[in-house]
Design a protein around this motif. Sequence first.
Motif, PDB file in Angstrom:
ATOM      1  N   VAL A  76      83.258  55.219   3.287  1.00  0.00           N
ATOM      2  CA  VAL A  76      82.035  55.680   2.627  1.00  0.00           C
ATOM      3  C   VAL A  76      82.291  57.011   1.931  1.00  0.00           C
ATOM      4  O   VAL A  76      81.907  57.215   0.776  1.00  0.00           O
ATOM      5  N   ALA A  77      82.969  57.911   2.624  1.00  0.00           N
ATOM      6  CA  ALA A  77      83.252  59.235   2.054  1.00  0.00           C
ATOM      7  C   ALA A  77      84.043  59.121   0.758  1.00  0.00           C
ATOM      8  O   ALA A  77      83.782  59.849  -0.210  1.00  0.00           O
ATOM      9  N   GLY A  78      84.994  58.211   0.727  1.00  0.00           N
ATOM     10  CA  GLY A  78      85.792  58.036  -0.482  1.00  0.00           C
ATOM     11  C   GLY A  78      84.960  57.572  -1.664  1.00  0.00           C
ATOM     12  O   GLY A  78      85.182  58.006  -2.804  1.00  0.00           O
ATOM     13  N   LEU A  79      83.987  56.728  -1.396  1.00  0.00           N
ATOM     14  CA  LEU A  79      83.149  56.205  -2.473  1.00  0.00           C
ATOM     15  C   LEU A  79      82.164  57.240  -3.005  1.00  0.00           C
ATOM     16  O   LEU A  79      81.847  57.250  -4.201  1.00  0.00           O
ATOM     17  N   ILE A  80      81.690  58.105  -2.129  1.00  0.00           N
ATOM     18  CA  ILE A  80      80.664  59.071  -2.559  1.00  0.00           C
ATOM     19  C   ILE A  80      81.256  60.455  -2.842  1.00  0.00           C
ATOM     20  O   ILE A  80      80.515  61.429  -3.019  1.00  0.00           O
ATOM     21  N   PRO A  82      82.273  62.006  -5.428  1.00  0.00           N
ATOM     22  CA  PRO A  82      81.809  62.811  -6.569  1.00  0.00           C
ATOM     23  C   PRO A  82      80.613  63.707  -6.269  1.00  0.00           C
ATOM     24  O   PRO A  82      80.420  64.719  -6.949  1.00  0.00           O
ATOM     25  N   CYS A  83      79.797  63.360  -5.263  1.00  0.00           N
ATOM     26  CA  CYS A  83      78.563  64.128  -5.055  1.00  0.00           C
ATOM     27  C   CYS A  83      78.757  65.329  -4.134  1.00  0.00           C
ATOM     28  O   CYS A  83      77.805  66.075  -3.884  1.00  0.00           O
ATOM     29  N   GLY A  84      79.969  65.541  -3.633  1.00  0.00           N
ATOM     30  CA  GLY A  84      80.218  66.704  -2.788  1.00  0.00           C
ATOM     31  C   GLY A  84      79.720  66.515  -1.362  1.00  0.00           C
ATOM     32  O   GLY A  84      78.879  65.656  -1.097  1.00  0.00           O
ATOM     33  N   TYR A  85      80.259  67.330  -0.454  1.00  0.00           N
ATOM     34  CA  TYR A  85      79.908  67.232   0.971  1.00  0.00           C
ATOM     35  C   TYR A  85      79.984  65.776   1.442  1.00  0.00           C
ATOM     36  O   TYR A  85      79.147  65.301   2.207  1.00  0.00           O
ATOM     37  N   TYR A  86      80.989  65.075   0.958  1.00  0.00           N
ATOM     38  CA  TYR A  86      81.049  63.626   1.158  1.00  0.00           C
ATOM     39  C   TYR A  86      81.280  63.227   2.610  1.00  0.00           C
ATOM     40  O   TYR A  86      80.824  62.162   3.033  1.00  0.00           O
ATOM     41  N   ASN A  87      81.955  64.058   3.386  1.00  0.00           N
ATOM     42  CA  ASN A  87      82.134  63.710   4.804  1.00  0.00           C
ATOM     43  C   ASN A  87      80.802  63.774   5.552  1.00  0.00           C
ATOM     44  O   ASN A  87      80.465  62.874   6.332  1.00  0.00           O
ATOM     45  N   ALA A  88      80.048  64.838   5.315  1.00  0.00           N
ATOM     46  CA  ALA A  88      78.740  64.972   5.964  1.00  0.00           C
ATOM     47  C   ALA A  88      77.780  63.890   5.476  1.00  0.00           C
ATOM     48  O   ALA A  88      77.042  63.282   6.269  1.00  0.00           O
ATOM     49  N   LYS A  89      77.795  63.628   4.181  1.00  0.00           N
ATOM     50  CA  LYS A  89      76.855  62.653   3.628  1.00  0.00           C
ATOM     51  C   LYS A  89      77.218  61.223   4.021  1.00  0.00           C
ATOM     52  O   LYS A  89      76.338  60.364   4.132  1.00  0.00           O
TER      53      LYS A  89
END
Length: 224
Positions: A76-80, A82-89
Amino acid sequence: MDDQSVSRTLLTIYHQLMARYGPQYWWPAQEPFEIIVGAILTQSAAWGNVEKAIANLKSAKVLSPEALRHLTLPEVAGLIRPCGYYNAKSLKLKSLAHWLGEHHDDDLSKLFANNIDSLHQQLISVYGIGQETADSIILYAANKPVFVIDAYTRRIISRLGLAPDSNNYTAYQNLFMHNLPADAQLFNEYHALLVCLGKNVCRNHPLCHQCCLNSICYFGMKIA
């Protein structure tokens, strides 16, 4: 300022913003779950980067609660990214997906059948969803009349001289909800217009000479 004066002023602000910027057509999404995902991904992120992240989820065909549950956090983190804070999100999205499955069988109509107060309380119980994100989901995905308060709204309302006595989320929200008709479309457009003004004109270092609210803005009149 009495309640009638506040109501008139808030409506004047809305009409002047609408005349200047026109309808904003929020939320830019194809279906409610995309709005929910966008509301989470836009936390501390520019919308253009959120769109890239959502496009990645769509391309991977995982923009659904069930599909997200089957992905690992790193996926999931890899896909998102671009939006930053991808590990938390990524953890927030996974938490949302599991919660929707466990409590609502992935059926958003069941979730949205709740009244506003119940819906708000349920949403803020999910990891990563705070008041602003919950209300964005309620307004834009569930189409229920709740006013979203963000940093732009606080800044603009304060500069206009309309800030409530208490500087908390609920006080700012009540300013709108107690003085405007409970209309989801009105709240939708009003919030979107405030964001537009906040991004383009009423910035941290404001461009007051470009502002359509100059004639009624205490801050603008002071520095004119």
